[in-house]
Each structure stands twice: as C-alpha cells, then as structure tokens.
Design a protein around this motif. Structure first.
Motif, PDB file in Angstrom:
ATOM      1  N   PHE A 500      12.389  34.720   1.989  1.00 47.71           N
ATOM      2  CA  PHE A 500      12.651  36.161   2.033  1.00 47.71           C
ATOM      3  C   PHE A 500      11.368  36.987   1.916  1.00 47.71           C
ATOM      4  O   PHE A 500      11.220  37.997   2.600  1.00 47.71           O
ATOM      5  N   LEU A 501      10.445  36.557   1.061  1.00 50.64           N
ATOM      6  CA  LEU A 501       9.186  37.307   0.950  1.00 50.64           C
ATOM      7  C   LEU A 501       8.435  37.247   2.273  1.00 50.64           C
ATOM      8  O   LEU A 501       7.841  38.233   2.708  1.00 50.64           O
ATOM      9  N   SER A 502       8.474  36.070   2.938  1.00 52.28           N
ATOM     10  CA  SER A 502       7.837  35.957   4.259  1.00 52.28           C
ATOM     11  C   SER A 502       8.487  36.927   5.238  1.00 52.28           C
ATOM     12  O   SER A 502       7.806  37.573   6.034  1.00 52.28           O
ATOM     13  N   ALA A 503       9.814  37.014   5.168  1.00 51.63           N
ATOM     14  CA  ALA A 503      10.531  37.898   6.098  1.00 51.63           C
ATOM     15  C   ALA A 503      10.229  39.368   5.838  1.00 51.63           C
ATOM     16  O   ALA A 503      10.003  40.141   6.766  1.00 51.63           O
ATOM     17  N   PHE A 504      10.184  39.746   4.552  1.00 52.00           N
ATOM     18  CA  PHE A 504       9.997  41.167   4.215  1.00 52.00           C
ATOM     19  C   PHE A 504       8.556  41.635   4.440  1.00 52.00           C
ATOM     20  O   PHE A 504       8.312  42.698   4.980  1.00 52.00           O
ATOM     21  N   TYR A 505       7.615  40.850   3.962  1.00 55.31           N
ATOM     22  CA  TYR A 505       6.255  41.386   3.816  1.00 55.31           C
ATOM     23  C   TYR A 505       5.203  40.760   4.732  1.00 55.31           C
ATOM     24  O   TYR A 505       4.134  41.321   4.896  1.00 55.31           O
ATOM     25  N   GLY A 517       7.857  25.451   6.974  1.00 59.31           N
ATOM     26  CA  GLY A 517       7.258  25.720   5.657  1.00 59.31           C
ATOM     27  C   GLY A 517       8.283  25.538   4.555  1.00 59.31           C
ATOM     28  O   GLY A 517       8.023  24.926   3.510  1.00 59.31           O
ATOM     29  N   ALA A 518       9.509  26.050   4.801  1.00 62.62           N
ATOM     30  CA  ALA A 518      10.582  25.949   3.793  1.00 62.62           C
ATOM     31  C   ALA A 518      11.041  24.511   3.607  1.00 62.62           C
ATOM     32  O   ALA A 518      11.356  24.085   2.490  1.00 62.62           O
ATOM     33  N   ILE A 519      11.084  23.737   4.710  1.00 65.78           N
ATOM     34  CA  ILE A 519      11.493  22.326   4.608  1.00 65.78           C
ATOM     35  C   ILE A 519      10.464  21.553   3.769  1.00 65.78           C
ATOM     36  O   ILE A 519      10.812  20.840   2.817  1.00 65.78           O
ATOM     37  N   PHE A 520       9.179  21.707   4.114  1.00 68.52           N
ATOM     38  CA  PHE A 520       8.147  20.941   3.400  1.00 68.52           C
ATOM     39  C   PHE A 520       7.990  21.430   1.958  1.00 68.52           C
ATOM     40  O   PHE A 520       7.726  20.635   1.052  1.00 68.52           O
ATOM     41  N   ALA A 521       8.169  22.749   1.742  1.00 69.21           N
ATOM     42  CA  ALA A 521       8.088  23.273   0.367  1.00 69.21           C
ATOM     43  C   ALA A 521       9.178  22.630  -0.493  1.00 69.21           C
ATOM     44  O   ALA A 521       8.941  22.241  -1.643  1.00 69.21           O
ATOM     45  N   LEU A 537      10.711  25.246 -14.808  1.00 67.12           N
ATOM     46  CA  LEU A 537      10.678  26.697 -14.589  1.00 67.12           C
ATOM     47  C   LEU A 537       9.562  27.080 -13.607  1.00 67.12           C
ATOM     48  O   LEU A 537       9.635  28.094 -12.927  1.00 67.12           O
ATOM     49  N   LEU A 538       8.537  26.219 -13.541  1.00 68.63           N
ATOM     50  CA  LEU A 538       7.430  26.505 -12.623  1.00 68.63           C
ATOM     51  C   LEU A 538       7.809  26.246 -11.159  1.00 68.63           C
ATOM     52  O   LEU A 538       7.116  26.697 -10.257  1.00 68.63           O
ATOM     53  N   TYR A 539       8.899  25.505 -10.932  1.00 65.82           N
ATOM     54  CA  TYR A 539       9.315  25.233  -9.548  1.00 65.82           C
ATOM     55  C   TYR A 539       9.544  26.541  -8.780  1.00 65.82           C
ATOM     56  O   TYR A 539       9.304  26.604  -7.581  1.00 65.82           O
ATOM     57  N   ASN A 540      10.039  27.579  -9.492  1.00 66.69           N
ATOM     58  CA  ASN A 540      10.323  28.858  -8.826  1.00 66.69           C
ATOM     59  C   ASN A 540       9.087  29.410  -8.142  1.00 66.69           C
ATOM     60  O   ASN A 540       9.115  29.808  -6.984  1.00 66.69           O
ATOM     61  N   ILE A 541       7.997  29.418  -8.899  1.00 72.05           N
ATOM     62  CA  ILE A 541       6.771  30.017  -8.370  1.00 72.05           C
ATOM     63  C   ILE A 541       6.099  29.067  -7.376  1.00 72.05           C
ATOM     64  O   ILE A 541       5.622  29.489  -6.326  1.00 72.05           O
ATOM     65  N   ILE A 542       6.117  27.748  -7.688  1.00 77.92           N
ATOM     66  CA  ILE A 542       5.478  26.769  -6.791  1.00 77.92           C
ATOM     67  C   ILE A 542       6.201  26.764  -5.436  1.00 77.92           C
ATOM     68  O   ILE A 542       5.560  26.790  -4.385  1.00 77.92           O
ATOM     69  N   GLY A 543       7.529  26.753  -5.461  1.00 80.46           N
ATOM     70  CA  GLY A 543       8.310  26.725  -4.220  1.00 80.46           C
ATOM     71  C   GLY A 543       8.018  27.941  -3.354  1.00 80.46           C
ATOM     72  O   GLY A 543       7.801  27.832  -2.148  1.00 80.46           O
ATOM     73  N   CYS A 544       7.980  29.107  -3.997  1.00 81.93           N
ATOM     74  CA  CYS A 544       7.746  30.356  -3.284  1.00 81.93           C
ATOM     75  C   CYS A 544       6.353  30.370  -2.641  1.00 81.93           C
ATOM     76  O   CYS A 544       6.207  30.645  -1.449  1.00 81.93           O
ATOM     77  N   VAL A 545       5.346  30.020  -3.439  1.00 79.67           N
ATOM     78  CA  VAL A 545       3.966  30.022  -2.923  1.00 79.67           C
ATOM     79  C   VAL A 545       3.822  28.954  -1.831  1.00 79.67           C
ATOM     80  O   VAL A 545       3.180  29.190  -0.798  1.00 79.67           O
ATOM     81  N   ALA A 546       4.463  27.790  -2.029  1.00 82.69           N
ATOM     82  CA  ALA A 546       4.344  26.703  -1.036  1.00 82.69           C
ATOM     83  C   ALA A 546       4.898  27.140   0.318  1.00 82.69           C
ATOM     84  O   ALA A 546       4.289  26.861   1.353  1.00 82.69           O
ATOM     85  N   VAL A 547       6.044  27.836   0.316  1.00 86.64           N
ATOM     86  CA  VAL A 547       6.607  28.299   1.601  1.00 86.64           C
ATOM     87  C   VAL A 547       5.604  29.199   2.314  1.00 86.64           C
ATOM     88  O   VAL A 547       5.314  29.023   3.505  1.00 86.64           O
ATOM     89  N   VAL A 549       2.279  29.609   1.880  1.00 86.15           N
ATOM     90  CA  VAL A 549       1.021  28.956   2.276  1.00 86.15           C
ATOM     91  C   VAL A 549       1.268  28.031   3.467  1.00 86.15           C
ATOM     92  O   VAL A 549       0.548  28.085   4.477  1.00 86.15           O
ATOM     93  N   LEU A 550       2.301  27.192   3.372  1.00 88.90           N
ATOM     94  CA  LEU A 550       2.568  26.244   4.459  1.00 88.90           C
ATOM     95  C   LEU A 550       2.922  26.968   5.758  1.00 88.90           C
ATOM     96  O   LEU A 550       2.447  26.615   6.835  1.00 88.90           O
ATOM     97  N   ALA A 551       3.748  28.024   5.638  1.00 89.35           N
ATOM     98  CA  ALA A 551       4.127  28.782   6.836  1.00 89.35           C
ATOM     99  C   ALA A 551       2.887  29.405   7.480  1.00 89.35           C
ATOM    100  O   ALA A 551       2.746  29.417   8.707  1.00 89.35           O
ATOM    101  N   THR A 552       1.974  29.909   6.653  1.00 89.06           N
ATOM    102  CA  THR A 552       0.740  30.506   7.185  1.00 89.06           C
ATOM    103  C   THR A 552      -0.085  29.445   7.915  1.00 89.06           C
ATOM    104  O   THR A 552      -0.611  29.693   9.012  1.00 89.06           O
ATOM    105  N   VAL A 553      -0.190  28.253   7.307  1.00 85.20           N
ATOM    106  CA  VAL A 553      -0.958  27.166   7.934  1.00 85.20           C
ATOM    107  C   VAL A 553      -0.304  26.771   9.264  1.00 85.20           C
ATOM    108  O   VAL A 553      -0.978  26.671  10.294  1.00 85.20           O
ATOM    109  N   PHE A 554       1.027  26.591   9.248  1.00 85.01           N
ATOM    110  CA  PHE A 554       1.724  26.196  10.480  1.00 85.01           C
ATOM    111  C   PHE A 554       1.576  27.270  11.556  1.00 85.01           C
ATOM    112  O   PHE A 554       1.411  26.968  12.740  1.00 85.01           O
TER     113      PHE A 554
END
Lengths: 566, 41
Positions: A500-505, A517-521, A537-547, A549-554
C-alpha cells in the motif's frame, strides 16, 4: 450473578441484536450491503472505528496491564493521531474517488489484478485467523467466570453477531457499534468510580493518584531509546505509526468502517476524531486498572485472580498446599496493608521522609506477596499441566464479579460481550466483503447481478463465522494462542503495508516490481520466522521495507532491460 | 477597490489543515501533560 444481572445482560445483548436487524433491513444492493449506502455521519464512523479496534480482550487485558504494569502501555498509541492525519490526506480521498468496496480494489487500479489478489489473499490469511482469537479469548474468560462450556460460549457470541451482520451488512455493524461503545464506556467508567468510592473514606482522588505515582505506576512516558523495551515514546511514535498506518489504511475491517461515511468529509472527520479520542480513552481504561490496584492495597485480592484455577487445584488433591499458601498470604497481606496505610498517611501529611520509609516497607511486602503468587502459579502448573496460570486478564472481571452491585455485574458482562461482538462484526464483514468482491466477483463469477453478490456476501459472512467458531473450539487445545496469533498477524501485516505504501507514495513503482517484491518480502519474513530468532514485532517493519526496497530493485532492473542498447 | 480590502481568512475548522494542526496540537498538549504526570508524581 442473580436474576437482575441475567435480565440486564440478555436484555442489553438482545436489544443490540434486534436494533441492528430492525434498523438495517432490506439492503438489496452491493453498495447498501457492503458500504451502508455510504450514508453514515462522522460520529457513527468514529464510534464504529473505535469499537472495531477495541475488542473484549482490550478491556480485560488493558485494565490488567494498568493493574500490574502501570500506565506505560499508553505509549503504544502515540503514533495513532499521526497515522490518522496521513490517511485523511491520502487514503480517504483516493478510496472515495475510486468508489471502491475494498482497499484491495484500489490496488488493481494502481497496479494490476494479480497484486490486488495477492494483497487480498494476505489479508484473508491474517484476518481469518485473528477473527478466531477475537471470539476465543473473551469466551475463555467468560466461560471460566460464568462456569459455562467454552464451545457454547463461542457459539452464543458468534450466533448473535451473525444474526445482525448477515441481515444488515456494514450498516448493521456500524449502527450497533455506536451503542455498543456507549455501553462499554459507561460500564468501564462506572467500574472505575466504584473502585474509587470503595476506598477508605479518608482517601481522596488526589491521594489515590499520588499513591499510584509513589508506587511507580504513573510511568506514562519513557524517553529512553531501547529497542528491547516494548513500550517507550519512540517505539510508540515510530513503530505505532507504521502499525496504525497498516491497520487503518490497508486492513479492510477498518477501511470498511470509514468507507461507509457519506462523503470524504464525514470519513475524514471520523478518522480525525478517532485520533483525538483514542489516547484519552486508553488512558481511562488503564487508569481504571490503576484504581483497582489502589483498591487492592486496602482490600485483600485473591491469591490467584482466575479463582477457578484454585478450585481445580483443590479438586486435583492439593487442598492442603493451597490452604498453607493462603494462610501465609493472609499474614503477608496484613503486612502489606499496614505499609500501604502508612504510605497513604505519609502522602496526606506530605512527609517526604516518611514517604520514602513507607515506600520501602511496601516494596518489601509486595515482593513477599509476589513470591507467594509465583508459588501458587507453580502449584497450578504442577497440578494442572497445560493450564495457563497467568491471571492478569482476570483482574478486572474478578473485581467486577466480587465488588460491583447486582445489575451492574450484568451490565459489565454485557460490556465484555459487546466488545467481543463489535470487533467480530467488523472482521466478519471485512472478510465477507474481501472474499466476495476481490475473489468471487472479480476472479470466479464476474458479471452477475447485484442481488447475487449480496446473497454471496451473506453466505460468506456465515461461512467465516462458522470458521471462527470452529477455529476457536480447536484453539482450545492449543497452547499460548494469543502469541501465535500475534505472530501470524506480524507475518503478513508488514508486507501488506509495503504494497500500500508503494501504491500511495512511490509513483515510479509499477505492478510487476511490487508483486514480486511482495512475494520475496514474504519469503524473507517466513525465513526469519522459521530459521532465526528475530523478534516477531520487527516483522512489520522488515516486511514493509523489504517490499519497497525489492520492488525498487526489480523496477530498476526491469527498466534497464527495456532500455534499447545504444 | 478589492485590492484595498483585507482578505478574510477562513476559520480554522473550515480548512483541513486547520483540523490536522488541531489534532497535532491536542497530541502535543497530551504529551506535555503525560510528561508532567510522569516526572512530578
């Protein structure tokens, strides 16, 4: 419990169900059934949002948290007003403009069908499991307190909710939540006032407040930056912001609430007032727990607040040991009460030296009492293997059953049932909307009549309700279920937020990059869960950042491949 | 003539920015109160 309590309890619940059914009959098309005809004013939207977030376990657990741990849990909500502002600026106008039924529908407009379906699937995994716990956790406590069978308790709550949600859809959820939250807050405040009124006559409100402060319970703000400390101002502001952006922006159980607002203005005001009211509301709930703590300085609490465990241990043949512990406990309580009375007198006399001395005495007596409570918990574990001896969630309800007048006991039980029902109603409605709109109508049976999809939504609601009840009855066999559900939630939330953050911003990101990006995250998160000890609890932030970063790389790799060679 | 007139500013709650600043202000006031309670009691 006497007849008056039963009348109040079932009268309140019956009225809510009847009101929900009568007020919202005849929703014949999709917009009426899934969006409440987009007709609700901001205050209904606001109360509905608040009632959805506050489940029964919130009221039972948060008061217990205030009792045991003080007020520091409040910091968890500090990111919420910021999230409300961000979502009012971005998500609300976008969802309204696109006239979507669910948040995931927007993803098809922004990206494509596969990204929408992936996010919807992640949501169904996340919310499907948690609706089970929404009904299981309060059922466990209520069945223990009332001596009911837990499976029948879950069936009762589930059936009551199903009646009005199936009948009236989103509008029924929202209009009933308005009254449920009113009943909940009335009951909670009355309990806090009664705890205060029952204090010894010489203790004023200020004295009780100062007493809580001197015993370290008014620990509202912790400025230290410590990643291992779950509740400090920084984790509340930063972690809370991410969590609440995700919960209110990408979780259909909340998006569905403000999408039913009659205009962008009504939806925004609903969110804004939630941002204003939520922290004071949590303050009040925690403070009620604190009042019960002060009350139990002068009146003897049970050795274990889940008193049914005491009876079970006695039945298991350890009566002598229980009585021995209780005899010791009587002595220690007298010592603690004397120290508490001494501290209260020192506070009233504003004698700084005496305050320090009495605080030390109270601390020592409290330590002895804690040791004895731990002995009791160990005895429970020894005699009743598999039973959870933690009793924090029973503090509030035991106080209600023991010290509130008849009539109010019934009302407070109605509060717990109402809270369970209001959260479950939103979750069922969101699960049904997403399954119908994002999966059934979009990918399985497109192009049929509105009436067909309304009927399908009703069946989906029944299906998810049955699933929740079955899950709750199976959960009865599992250990440490709340922890499990929190882990499952964290496994998916970060990735959904990342999409959603990728979609909005991040306008430069396109569908394929975000999808993969979402699959690999998600694979990274699953790897962390199965093969490392990273705090969940850190999965929330790691998952979000991973999507992101990975989407940007792809995206970068994709763009480079498309560029013609010079 | 219109150039001489002072432009009437909208009341704070007629603009969304006004609402958002109000939420932030209330949040800051709460934080100050909570800090005061924590460090005074």
């Amino acid at each position: 419990m006497n007849t008056v309590d039963w009348i109040v309890l079932f009268g309140t619940l019956g009225t809510i169900v009847l009101y929900g059914v009568m007020k919202t009959r005849g929703a014949g098309n999709m917009e009426a059934y899934l969006l409440g005809s987009k007709s609700l004013p901001w205050w209904t939207v606001c109360l509905s949002i608040m009632a959805t977030q506050a489940s029964a376990i919130t009221f039972l657990s948060t008061t217990g948290q205030g009792y045991e741990d003080g007020m520091r849990f409040l910091q968890f909500y500090f990111g919420l007003p910021l999230a409300m502002i961000i979502l009012s600026v971005t998500a609300v106008p976008l969802y309204h403009k696109l006239k979507v039924f669910t948040a995931y529908e927007y993803l098809e407009t922004r990206f494509d069908l596969k990204t929408r379906s992936l996010a919807a699937f992640y949501f169904l995994m996340l919310r499907g499991v948690s609706v089970g716990i929404t009904i299981y956790a309060p059922s466990l406590i209520l069945s223990t307190i009332l001596g009911w069978n837990i499976n029948w308790t879950t069936v009762l709550i589930g059936s009551l909710v199903m009646i009005y949600v199936v009948s009236g859809g989103t509008k029924a959820v929202s209009v009933t939540q308005k009254y449920q939250l009113t009943i909940i807050m009335t009951g909670m405040v009355l309990t806090g006032l009664i705890a205060f009124w029952k204090l010894p006559g010489s203790v004023s409100f200020t004295d009780a407040f100062r007493f809580a402060g001197e015993t370290g319970k008014l620990n509202l703000i912790n400025l230290s930056f410590n990643l291992e400390d779950r509740y400090n101002i920084w984790s509340g502001l930063i972690g809370g912001l991410f969590l609440f952006l995700s919960y209110f922006g990408a979780d259909q159980s909340q998006v569905g609430r403000y999408l039913s607002g009659s205009s962008i203005t009504e939806s925004r005001l609903g969110l804004i007032f939630n941002g204003i009211l939520k922290i004071p509301m949590q303050f009040i709930i925690l403070y009620i727990g604190l009042m019960i703590f002060v009350f139990y300085q002068f009146y003897q609490p049970p050795l274990i607040h889940n008193v049914s465990l005491r009876e079970k241990v006695v039945m298991a043949g350890a009566e002598a040991k229980v009585k021995e512990l209780e005899a010791q406990y009587d002595g220690i309580f007298l010592e603690r009460r004397t120290a508490a009375e001494g501290l209260m007198q020192a506070i009233q006399g504003k004698d700084a030296a005496a305050i320090q001395t009495q605080k030390e005495s109270l601390k020592q007596a409290q330590q002895k009492e804690n040791e004895l409570r731990n002995d009791m918990k160990e005895l429970v574990q020894k005699e009743l293997p598999g039973q959870n001896p933690m009793d924090k969630d029973y503090v509030f309800i035991h106080f209600v059953m023991s010290y509130l007048p008849h009539g109010l006991i019934g009302l407070l039980l109605a509060v717990v049932f109402s809270a369970a029902m209001s959260s479950m109603a939103s979750e069922l409605n969101a699960l049904a909307s997403t399954t119908t709109v994002d999966i059934y109508r979009r990918s399985m049976r497109p192009g049929l009549s509105d009436a067909h999809y309304v009927t399908a939504s009703r069946w989906m609601t029944i299906g998810w309700c049955v699933f929740a009840i079955v899950f709750a009855s199976l959960a009865n066999q599992a250990e440490n279920l709340i922890q499990f559900v929190n882990i499952v939630g964290s496994l998916w939330y970060g990735t959904i937020l990342g999409i959603f953050l990728s979609a909005f911003y991040l306008k430069y990101l396109r569908s394929n990059a975000v999808f993969w990006g979402a699959i690999f995250a998600e694979l990274i998160i699953l790897y962390l869960y199965f093969f490392t000890k990273v705090a969940f609890l850190l999965y929330n932030i790691i998952g979000c950042v991973a999507v992101i970063v990975l989407a940007t790389v792809f995206q970068f790799i994709g763009d480079k491949k498309k560029r013609p060679a010079v | 003539m219109s150039g001489d007139q002072e432009t009437e500013k909208p009341p704070v709650f007629r603009t969304w920015a006004g609402w958002y600043w109000t939420v932030l202000l209330i949040m800051v006031v709460q934080l100050i109160i909570y800090c005061w309670i924590t460090f005074s009691y």
